[in-house]
Design an enzyme around this catalytic site. Structure first.
Site, PDB file in Angstrom:
ATOM      1  N   GLU A 195      -4.519   2.362  -0.747  1.00 45.93           N
ATOM      2  CA  GLU A 195      -4.496   2.052   0.684  1.00 45.93           C
ATOM      3  C   GLU A 195      -3.610   0.860   1.028  1.00 45.93           C
ATOM      4  O   GLU A 195      -2.853   0.898   1.995  1.00 45.93           O
ATOM      5  CB  GLU A 195      -5.915   1.776   1.194  1.00 45.93           C
ATOM      6  CG  GLU A 195      -6.750   3.021   1.350  1.00 45.93           C
ATOM      7  CD  GLU A 195      -8.060   2.748   2.082  1.00 45.93           C
ATOM      8  OE1 GLU A 195      -8.188   1.716   2.749  1.00 45.93           O
ATOM      9  OE2 GLU A 195      -8.961   3.593   1.958  1.00 45.93           O
ATOM     10  N   HIS A 253      -7.181   5.474   7.652  1.00 47.53           N
ATOM     11  CA  HIS A 253      -8.357   6.324   7.448  1.00 47.53           C
ATOM     12  C   HIS A 253      -8.383   6.739   5.975  1.00 47.53           C
ATOM     13  O   HIS A 253      -7.360   7.212   5.451  1.00 47.53           O
ATOM     14  CB  HIS A 253      -8.247   7.561   8.355  1.00 47.53           C
ATOM     15  CG  HIS A 253      -9.400   8.491   8.210  1.00 47.53           C
ATOM     16  ND1 HIS A 253     -10.668   8.158   8.660  1.00 47.53           N
ATOM     17  CD2 HIS A 253      -9.514   9.721   7.641  1.00 47.53           C
ATOM     18  CE1 HIS A 253     -11.492   9.158   8.380  1.00 47.53           C
ATOM     19  NE2 HIS A 253     -10.825  10.116   7.762  1.00 47.53           N
TER      20      HIS A 253
HETATM   21  C1  GRF Z   1     -10.983   1.287   4.051  1.00 51.53           C
HETATM   22  O1  GRF Z   1     -11.383   2.307   3.183  1.00 51.53           O
HETATM   23  C2  GRF Z   1     -10.275   1.856   5.256  1.00 51.53           C
HETATM   24  O2  GRF Z   1      -9.518   2.998   4.967  1.00 51.53           O
HETATM   25  C3  GRF Z   1     -11.415   2.225   6.161  1.00 51.53           C
HETATM   26  O3  GRF Z   1     -12.345   1.180   5.981  1.00 51.53           O
HETATM   27  C4  GRF Z   1     -12.197   0.611   4.686  1.00 51.53           C
HETATM   28  C5  GRF Z   1     -11.998  -0.864   4.871  1.00 51.53           C
HETATM   29  O4  GRF Z   1     -11.937  -1.567   3.667  1.00 51.53           O
HETATM   30  N1  GRF Z   1     -10.973   2.401   7.516  1.00 51.53           N
HETATM   31  P1  GRF Z   1     -11.501  -3.094   3.666  1.00 51.53           P
HETATM   32  O5  GRF Z   1     -12.426  -3.828   4.626  1.00 51.53           O
HETATM   33  O6  GRF Z   1     -10.081  -3.163   4.092  1.00 51.53           O
HETATM   34  O7  GRF Z   1     -11.695  -3.566   2.269  1.00 51.53           O
END
Ligand code: GRF
Length: 209
Positions: A190, A120
């Protein structure tokens, strides 16, 4: 389901990934499985949006993909059943949601209790729940004058962004930040956060219950 996390001497867990869009988190996870950082075998990718780039990323590595959505299954109960059947059909041990924009159905969540994680792009519980996704998170961070934003990995249960927090990475809010600049900085932490958390899970370092 095999209890893959019970012992330190684990065989690679069979991993399913769910994604809806670009799949950069999914790509980071796949790369880390391929280079051995995460001791998991990606065996299935499920997406609700047939145009998602995430499908191509999975197919490039020869991973089975399945498109399941309200178009393929208009009845939510059928969709839930088909999702669970796909996971069980591929003998999946563990599920990582990587930018999956739909809520999983109750049968799937229950069958994989403590075996589904999500990333998230906000700190929980403050920046979670219905409506708290994408830019809305960063707008709330800035309008409330918070000093930190961040990303969180949590277990998935029946409620949005609600299961136990397993890991988070905080990002300082800087003067002059906009929702866009904040989003970019959170996004940049992330991938490493997700890869490291899945590595720890696969090695039995994180007790999931
Ligand atoms: C990311 O920001 C994740 O945290 C959220 O959705 C986005 C997905 O990005 N759940 P990606 O498709 O991995 O580039």
């Amino acid at each position: 389901m095999r209890d893959v996390l019970a012992s330190a001497d684990v065989t690679a867990m069979r991993l399913a990934l769910f994604a809806s869009h670009g799949g950069t988190n999914l790509q980071a996870i796949l790369d880390a499985c391929v280079d051995g950082t995460i001791k998991a075998e990606p065996v299935l990718m499920i997406g609700n949006n047939s145009k998602a780039t995430a499908f191509e990323r999975a197919r490039k590595l020869g991973i089975k993909t399945v498109h399941l959505s309200s178009h393929t299954h208009p009845d939510p109960n059928d969709l839930d059943g088909a999702t669970l059947a796909a996971l069980q059909g591929a003998s999946v041990d563990f599920v990582a949601l990587a930018g999956y924009m739909k809520k999983l159905g109750p049968k799937t969540v229950d069958a994989f209790r403590n075996r589904i994680v999500n990333i998230h792009p906000g700190l929980l519980p403050e920046y979670g729940g219905p409506g708290m996704y994408g830019r809305a998170i960063y707008e709330k961070v800035l309008t409330t004058g918070a000093s930190e934003a961040g990303a969180t990995i949590h277990l998935v249960d029946e409620q949005y962004d609600h299961g136990r927090v397993l890991a988070e990475r905080r990002v300082a809010v800087l003067e002059g930040d906009t929702p866009q600049s904040l989003e970019q900085r959170v996004r940049s932490v992330e991938h490493a956060l997700y890869v490291d958390t899945l590595r720890r899970i696969a090695e039995g370092e994180v007790v999931l219950g």
